[in-house]
Design a protein around this motif. Structure first.
Motif, PDB file in Angstrom:
ATOM      1  N   GLY A  30       0.795  -1.214   0.000  1.00  0.00           N
ATOM      2  CA  GLY A  30       0.000   0.000   0.000  1.00  0.00           C
ATOM      3  C   GLY A  30       0.829   1.265   0.000  1.00  0.00           C
ATOM      4  O   GLY A  30       0.294   2.356  -0.143  1.00  0.00           O
ATOM      5  N   ALA A  31       2.148   1.140   0.180  1.00  0.00           N
ATOM      6  CA  ALA A  31       2.990   2.335   0.214  1.00  0.00           C
ATOM      7  C   ALA A  31       3.205   2.900  -1.178  1.00  0.00           C
ATOM      8  O   ALA A  31       3.410   4.086  -1.353  1.00  0.00           O
ATOM      9  N   GLY A  32       3.188   2.022  -2.184  1.00  0.00           N
ATOM     10  CA  GLY A  32       3.345   2.488  -3.556  1.00  0.00           C
ATOM     11  C   GLY A  32       4.769   2.828  -3.939  1.00  0.00           C
ATOM     12  O   GLY A  32       5.027   3.310  -5.019  1.00  0.00           O
ATOM     13  N   GLU A  33       5.719   2.626  -3.056  1.00  0.00           N
ATOM     14  CA  GLU A  33       7.123   2.926  -3.331  1.00  0.00           C
ATOM     15  C   GLU A  33       7.979   1.789  -2.793  1.00  0.00           C
ATOM     16  O   GLU A  33       7.592   1.084  -1.878  1.00  0.00           O
ATOM     17  N   ARG A  34       9.183   1.678  -3.356  1.00  0.00           N
ATOM     18  CA  ARG A  34      10.199   0.789  -2.792  1.00  0.00           C
ATOM     19  C   ARG A  34      11.126   1.615  -1.932  1.00  0.00           C
ATOM     20  O   ARG A  34      11.229   2.815  -2.102  1.00  0.00           O
ATOM     21  N   ASP A  35      11.815   0.971  -1.037  1.00  0.00           N
ATOM     22  CA  ASP A  35      12.871   1.631  -0.268  1.00  0.00           C
ATOM     23  C   ASP A  35      12.409   2.948   0.359  1.00  0.00           C
ATOM     24  O   ASP A  35      12.967   3.996   0.106  1.00  0.00           O
ATOM     25  N   LEU A  36      11.391   2.857   1.183  1.00  0.00           N
ATOM     26  CA  LEU A  36      10.940   4.048   1.893  1.00  0.00           C
ATOM     27  C   LEU A  36      11.994   4.470   2.900  1.00  0.00           C
ATOM     28  O   LEU A  36      12.519   3.640   3.650  1.00  0.00           O
ATOM     29  N   ILE A  37      12.304   5.741   2.921  1.00  0.00           N
ATOM     30  CA  ILE A  37      13.242   6.302   3.888  1.00  0.00           C
ATOM     31  C   ILE A  37      12.490   7.389   4.652  1.00  0.00           C
ATOM     32  O   ILE A  37      12.004   8.348   4.052  1.00  0.00           O
ATOM     33  N   LYS A  38      12.387   7.210   5.958  1.00  0.00           N
ATOM     34  CA  LYS A  38      11.606   8.108   6.803  1.00  0.00           C
ATOM     35  C   LYS A  38      12.357   8.393   8.092  1.00  0.00           C
ATOM     36  O   LYS A  38      13.341   7.751   8.410  1.00  0.00           O
ATOM     37  N   ARG A  39      11.851   9.360   8.851  1.00  0.00           N
ATOM     38  CA  ARG A  39      12.471   9.727  10.118  1.00  0.00           C
ATOM     39  C   ARG A  39      11.589   9.246  11.278  1.00  0.00           C
ATOM     40  O   ARG A  39      10.379   9.427  11.260  1.00  0.00           O
ATOM     41  N   VAL A  40      12.214   8.639  12.276  1.00  0.00           N
ATOM     42  CA  VAL A  40      11.497   8.216  13.482  1.00  0.00           C
ATOM     43  C   VAL A  40      11.162   9.464  14.296  1.00  0.00           C
ATOM     44  O   VAL A  40      12.056  10.231  14.653  1.00  0.00           O
ATOM     45  N   VAL A  41       9.863   9.658  14.559  1.00  0.00           N
ATOM     46  CA  VAL A  41       9.455  10.827  15.340  1.00  0.00           C
ATOM     47  C   VAL A  41       8.818  10.447  16.673  1.00  0.00           C
ATOM     48  O   VAL A  41       8.754  11.276  17.578  1.00  0.00           O
ATOM     49  N   ALA A  42       8.329   9.200  16.811  1.00  0.00           N
ATOM     50  CA  ALA A  42       7.743   8.787  18.081  1.00  0.00           C
ATOM     51  C   ALA A  42       8.097   7.334  18.369  1.00  0.00           C
ATOM     52  O   ALA A  42       8.230   6.523  17.457  1.00  0.00           O
ATOM     53  N   LEU A  43       8.231   7.033  19.653  1.00  0.00           N
ATOM     54  CA  LEU A  43       8.697   5.737  20.135  1.00  0.00           C
ATOM     55  C   LEU A  43       7.576   4.995  20.869  1.00  0.00           C
ATOM     56  O   LEU A  43       6.538   5.590  21.195  1.00  0.00           O
ATOM     57  N   PRO A  44       7.778   3.705  21.147  1.00  0.00           N
ATOM     58  CA  PRO A  44       6.738   2.926  21.827  1.00  0.00           C
ATOM     59  C   PRO A  44       6.281   3.596  23.125  1.00  0.00           C
ATOM     60  O   PRO A  44       7.087   4.105  23.897  1.00  0.00           O
ATOM     61  N   GLY A  45       4.949   3.591  23.317  1.00  0.00           N
ATOM     62  CA  GLY A  45       4.371   4.151  24.534  1.00  0.00           C
ATOM     63  C   GLY A  45       4.103   5.642  24.472  1.00  0.00           C
ATOM     64  O   GLY A  45       3.401   6.180  25.325  1.00  0.00           O
TER      65      GLY A  45
END
Length: 132
Positions: A30-45
């Motif tokens: 469903g992403a429609g792209e390969r090799d998604l590169i993103k930034r982590v903005v929130a962590l578990p909890g």
């Protein structure tokens, strides 16, 4: 677009992802792209909310100096994210191009198993060389 990065695939065997990490994701249906590169903005909890171009973590606005103000503007910051608590062993990721990014706002939290590794340096084109 078009940059080539080096990815440390061992990072997350040694420690959990950290806020601010630039991560490479497995191909997600469903992403429609390969090799998604993103930034982590929130962590578990943590509880995240994104509205009116403001990113709130546990009710506090997150300062994001890595965002380019010429790219992320009040009229080009993408869709809002209602309040959401991040499940265990997952992170919430967003693209630095908020207005043109398919990220956790559409895909939901990303489980650790879908993280390939941490991107740490742009190596190509050589004029774009930089640490991430």
């Amino acid at each position: 677009d078009g940059d080539r990065v080096l990815v440390n695939k061992l990072s997350y065997r040694l420690h959990d992802p950290r806020r601010g990490d630039v991560v490479v994701l497995k191909t997600i249906e469903g992403a429609g792209e390969r090799d998604l590169i993103k930034r982590v903005v929130a962590l578990p909890g943590e509880t995240i909310e994104y509205r009116s171009c403001r990113l709130l973590i546990d009710g506090r606005e997150l300062v994001e100096p890595y965002l380019d103000p010429a790219v992320v503007t009040p009229t080009a910051c993408g869709s809002d994210q209602p309040e959401l608590t991040i499940p265990d062993d997952s992170v919430f990721v967003m693209g630095d191009n908020r207005g043109g990014s398919k990220d956790s706002r559409a895909l939901g939290p990303i489980v650790y198993d879908d993280l390939i590794g941490r991107a740490f340096v742009v190596i190509w084109p050589s004029a774009d060389w930089q640490w991430l």
